[in-house]
Design a protein around this motif. Sequence first.
Motif, PDB file in Angstrom:
ATOM      1  N   PHE A   1     -10.793 -21.967  58.759  1.00 24.16           N
ATOM      2  CA  PHE A   1     -10.408 -22.707  57.744  1.00 24.16           C
ATOM      3  C   PHE A   1     -11.495 -22.987  56.925  1.00 24.16           C
ATOM      4  O   PHE A   1     -11.516 -22.791  55.616  1.00 24.16           O
ATOM      5  CB  PHE A   1      -9.659 -23.992  57.940  1.00 24.16           C
ATOM      6  CG  PHE A   1      -8.847 -24.664  56.823  1.00 24.16           C
ATOM      7  CD1 PHE A   1      -7.729 -24.118  56.293  1.00 24.16           C
ATOM      8  CD2 PHE A   1      -9.528 -25.589  56.273  1.00 24.16           C
ATOM      9  CE1 PHE A   1      -7.118 -24.831  55.097  1.00 24.16           C
ATOM     10  CE2 PHE A   1      -8.984 -26.342  55.171  1.00 24.16           C
ATOM     11  CZ  PHE A   1      -7.707 -25.818  54.572  1.00 24.16           C
TER      12      PHE A   1
ATOM     13  N   GLN B   1     -13.498 -19.727  55.777  1.00 25.92           N
ATOM     14  CA  GLN B   1     -12.716 -18.696  54.923  1.00 25.92           C
ATOM     15  C   GLN B   1     -12.362 -19.505  53.564  1.00 25.92           C
ATOM     16  O   GLN B   1     -11.809 -18.782  52.644  1.00 25.92           O
ATOM     17  CB  GLN B   1     -11.618 -18.031  55.460  1.00 25.92           C
ATOM     18  CG  GLN B   1     -12.041 -17.285  56.467  1.00 25.92           C
ATOM     19  CD  GLN B   1     -10.708 -16.698  57.184  1.00 25.92           C
ATOM     20  OE1 GLN B   1      -9.593 -16.837  56.733  1.00 25.92           O
ATOM     21  NE2 GLN B   1     -11.034 -16.067  58.425  1.00 25.92           N
ATOM     22  N   GLN B   2     -12.933 -20.893  53.486  1.00 31.58           N
ATOM     23  CA  GLN B   2     -12.782 -21.523  52.216  1.00 31.58           C
ATOM     24  C   GLN B   2     -11.286 -21.412  51.929  1.00 31.58           C
ATOM     25  O   GLN B   2     -10.563 -21.062  50.867  1.00 31.58           O
ATOM     26  CB  GLN B   2     -13.409 -20.997  50.978  1.00 31.58           C
ATOM     27  CG  GLN B   2     -14.929 -21.020  51.356  1.00 31.58           C
ATOM     28  CD  GLN B   2     -16.061 -21.038  50.362  1.00 31.58           C
ATOM     29  OE1 GLN B   2     -15.388 -20.533  49.499  1.00 31.58           O
ATOM     30  NE2 GLN B   2     -17.125 -21.778  50.575  1.00 31.58           N
ATOM     31  N   GLU B   3     -10.220 -21.762  52.854  1.00 34.50           N
ATOM     32  CA  GLU B   3      -8.708 -21.813  52.567  1.00 34.50           C
ATOM     33  C   GLU B   3      -8.358 -22.841  51.703  1.00 34.50           C
ATOM     34  O   GLU B   3      -9.167 -24.023  51.659  1.00 34.50           O
ATOM     35  CB  GLU B   3      -7.934 -21.694  54.077  1.00 34.50           C
ATOM     36  CG  GLU B   3      -8.385 -20.451  54.659  1.00 34.50           C
ATOM     37  CD  GLU B   3      -7.396 -19.382  53.955  1.00 34.50           C
ATOM     38  OE1 GLU B   3      -6.337 -19.611  53.198  1.00 34.50           O
ATOM     39  OE2 GLU B   3      -7.523 -18.061  54.515  1.00 34.50           O
ATOM     40  N   ALA B   4      -7.359 -23.002  51.030  1.00 34.56           N
ATOM     41  CA  ALA B   4      -6.905 -23.940  50.298  1.00 34.56           C
ATOM     42  C   ALA B   4      -5.451 -24.508  50.863  1.00 34.56           C
ATOM     43  O   ALA B   4      -4.905 -25.585  50.531  1.00 34.56           O
ATOM     44  CB  ALA B   4      -6.475 -23.829  48.905  1.00 34.56           C
ATOM     45  N   HIS B   5      -4.944 -23.963  51.983  1.00 39.87           N
ATOM     46  CA  HIS B   5      -3.746 -24.306  52.545  1.00 39.87           C
ATOM     47  C   HIS B   5      -3.550 -23.878  54.072  1.00 39.87           C
ATOM     48  O   HIS B   5      -3.965 -22.711  54.290  1.00 39.87           O
ATOM     49  CB  HIS B   5      -2.439 -23.754  51.747  1.00 39.87           C
ATOM     50  CG  HIS B   5      -1.141 -24.099  52.324  1.00 39.87           C
ATOM     51  ND1 HIS B   5      -0.822 -22.853  53.056  1.00 39.87           N
ATOM     52  CD2 HIS B   5      -0.303 -24.945  52.353  1.00 39.87           C
ATOM     53  CE1 HIS B   5       0.519 -23.266  53.512  1.00 39.87           C
ATOM     54  NE2 HIS B   5       0.692 -24.655  53.227  1.00 39.87           N
ATOM     55  N   ALA B   6      -3.209 -24.823  54.761  1.00 45.58           N
ATOM     56  CA  ALA B   6      -3.052 -24.218  56.205  1.00 45.58           C
ATOM     57  C   ALA B   6      -1.642 -24.894  56.728  1.00 45.58           C
ATOM     58  O   ALA B   6      -1.413 -26.026  56.281  1.00 45.58           O
ATOM     59  CB  ALA B   6      -3.945 -24.872  57.081  1.00 45.58           C
TER      60      ALA B   6
ATOM     61  N   LEU C   1     -13.028 -33.442  59.635  1.00 43.92           N
ATOM     62  CA  LEU C   1     -12.463 -32.295  58.921  1.00 43.92           C
ATOM     63  C   LEU C   1     -12.451 -32.740  57.281  1.00 43.92           C
ATOM     64  O   LEU C   1     -13.063 -31.928  56.414  1.00 43.92           O
ATOM     65  CB  LEU C   1     -11.303 -31.510  59.536  1.00 43.92           C
ATOM     66  CG  LEU C   1     -10.515 -30.518  58.843  1.00 43.92           C
ATOM     67  CD1 LEU C   1     -11.768 -29.294  58.767  1.00 43.92           C
ATOM     68  CD2 LEU C   1      -9.395 -29.891  59.049  1.00 43.92           C
TER      69      LEU C   1
ATOM     70  N   LEU D   1     -14.480 -31.365  54.005  1.00 45.21           N
ATOM     71  CA  LEU D   1     -13.998 -30.528  53.073  1.00 45.21           C
ATOM     72  C   LEU D   1     -14.412 -31.134  51.892  1.00 45.21           C
ATOM     73  O   LEU D   1     -14.419 -30.664  50.538  1.00 45.21           O
ATOM     74  CB  LEU D   1     -12.471 -30.359  53.302  1.00 45.21           C
ATOM     75  CG  LEU D   1     -12.062 -29.583  54.476  1.00 45.21           C
ATOM     76  CD1 LEU D   1     -10.479 -29.663  54.601  1.00 45.21           C
ATOM     77  CD2 LEU D   1     -12.188 -28.065  53.995  1.00 45.21           C
TER      78      LEU D   1
ATOM     79  N   TYR E   1     -16.423 -29.763  48.615  1.00 48.11           N
ATOM     80  CA  TYR E   1     -16.025 -29.667  47.341  1.00 48.11           C
ATOM     81  C   TYR E   1     -16.744 -30.044  46.331  1.00 48.11           C
ATOM     82  O   TYR E   1     -16.876 -29.693  45.226  1.00 48.11           O
ATOM     83  CB  TYR E   1     -14.424 -30.337  47.465  1.00 48.11           C
ATOM     84  CG  TYR E   1     -13.931 -30.446  45.976  1.00 48.11           C
ATOM     85  CD1 TYR E   1     -13.057 -29.523  45.541  1.00 48.11           C
ATOM     86  CD2 TYR E   1     -13.792 -31.618  45.181  1.00 48.11           C
ATOM     87  CE1 TYR E   1     -12.461 -29.226  44.233  1.00 48.11           C
ATOM     88  CE2 TYR E   1     -13.221 -31.437  43.978  1.00 48.11           C
ATOM     89  CZ  TYR E   1     -12.515 -30.514  43.453  1.00 48.11           C
ATOM     90  OH  TYR E   1     -12.014 -30.543  42.187  1.00 48.11           O
TER      91      TYR E   1
ATOM     92  N   ARG F   1     -19.523 -27.835  45.727  1.00 47.13           N
ATOM     93  CA  ARG F   1     -19.212 -26.760  45.030  1.00 47.13           C
ATOM     94  C   ARG F   1     -19.069 -27.065  43.455  1.00 47.13           C
ATOM     95  O   ARG F   1     -19.454 -26.288  42.479  1.00 47.13           O
ATOM     96  CB  ARG F   1     -17.851 -26.066  45.587  1.00 47.13           C
ATOM     97  CG  ARG F   1     -17.947 -24.559  45.852  1.00 47.13           C
ATOM     98  CD  ARG F   1     -16.809 -24.027  46.276  1.00 47.13           C
ATOM     99  NE  ARG F   1     -15.552 -24.700  46.828  1.00 47.13           N
ATOM    100  CZ  ARG F   1     -15.368 -25.030  48.039  1.00 47.13           C
ATOM    101  NH1 ARG F   1     -16.097 -24.422  48.975  1.00 47.13           N
ATOM    102  NH2 ARG F   1     -14.212 -25.596  48.519  1.00 47.13           N
TER     103      ARG F   1
END
Lengths: 185, 225
Positions: free
Chosen positions: A135, A138-143, A160, A164, A168, A171
């Motif tokens: 997660f 892969q820099q996902e935004a939803h799981a 976690l 994150l 954020y 970035r």
Amino acid sequence: MDPSEVEFLAEKETVKIIPNFSLDKIFLIGGDLGPFNPGLPVDVPVWLALNLKQRQKCRVIPPDWMEVEKLEEMRDLERKEDTFTPVPSPYYMELTKLLLNHASDNIPKADKIRTLVKDIWDTRIAKLRLSADSFISQQEAHAKLDNLTLMEINTVRAFLLDSLNCMYKLRSNLQPSSSKGLIDY
Amino acid sequence: MSDALSDDGSDINQDDSQEDVIMTPAELIAKLEEAWLNEKFSPELLENKSEVVECVMEQLTHMEDNLQRVKKGDAKASVHRMEIDRIRFMLSSYLRSRLQKIEKFFPHVLEREKSRGEGDPSLLSPEEFAFAKEYYANTETYLKAVALKRMPPNLQTVDMLKAVPEPCLDSFVFLRVKERQDNILVEPETDDQREYVVDLEEGSQHLMRYRTIAPLVSSGAVQLI
């Protein structure tokens, strides 16, 4: 959230007990319980079952899934599948721990069950770590997290979510336009 | 119930009496638990649920009054006491997590309270509002006494709104869906990703940014976990 608070929520689940005393219906705020008759099984919340057990006023009947064969099946399935398999109870880990710690004499093969549930837990947590890792990388935004229990979520929550958030912030500091709200820390 | 509240939040007393009729005590406790978990996990302060708190308090006092009359050593009384303790724990944990957030974000909380329109439901209960105002005043006095009055005259003011960090609405939260939601937009993490939509099915669990689903938390369609 503190693990003891998850346990608090688990204590709301009901479990069957066989009381050795008799008592009329109890009208609790959260619903009615009883009546209690010696030898007749009755559903009560886990918190009450454990209290009665500690005062030696009842025998606890373990839930259906708390059985060596069913758990072995579950363990094998959990090891075979790459995804999380459905669990028999949203609080399986907490209930196993509570019931085995306080009422192990009412549960056949308690030690075997303890080991099996721990095996299932370990397998699931390993999967959870793997998916948390992918997660993030892969820099996902939803799981989607179906079949995960609260206790499992809770073990990775702090780490976690904090990572994150840190990522954020790092970035958004790279993009000067969106750095609002991060000043003056 | 939440619909009735958001439609007519200005008249809490009226809602209150309606709720007494339509909600069983068990449902009330479930509401409290929901509010407790949502408040615990949301990064910002949520709307206060004073009607739930009041009803629960009423139930507890009522039960405690009854217990006063029971003679000592009654087996039922101890079960009732245990239940009261459990509910009281949940209630105080809920109120405490609200106070913690007020202490953490007090200028922003007060600012939102100031800017809310006439008739909008209040974010804070009257007691919480008094607490927030007092906390603000005390912090300001303290900063003045300790540091500010020794500063050069042009640096003697501090803007609390800038000095205290805002709640980070972009943090991730875990949630469980209670009412199916279609087409929730997920914003991309990086520039080379595309935004996409997801459907939240009833009973499913997700991990996503709070900002996207904040309205669903207050409407009660999702539960934070």
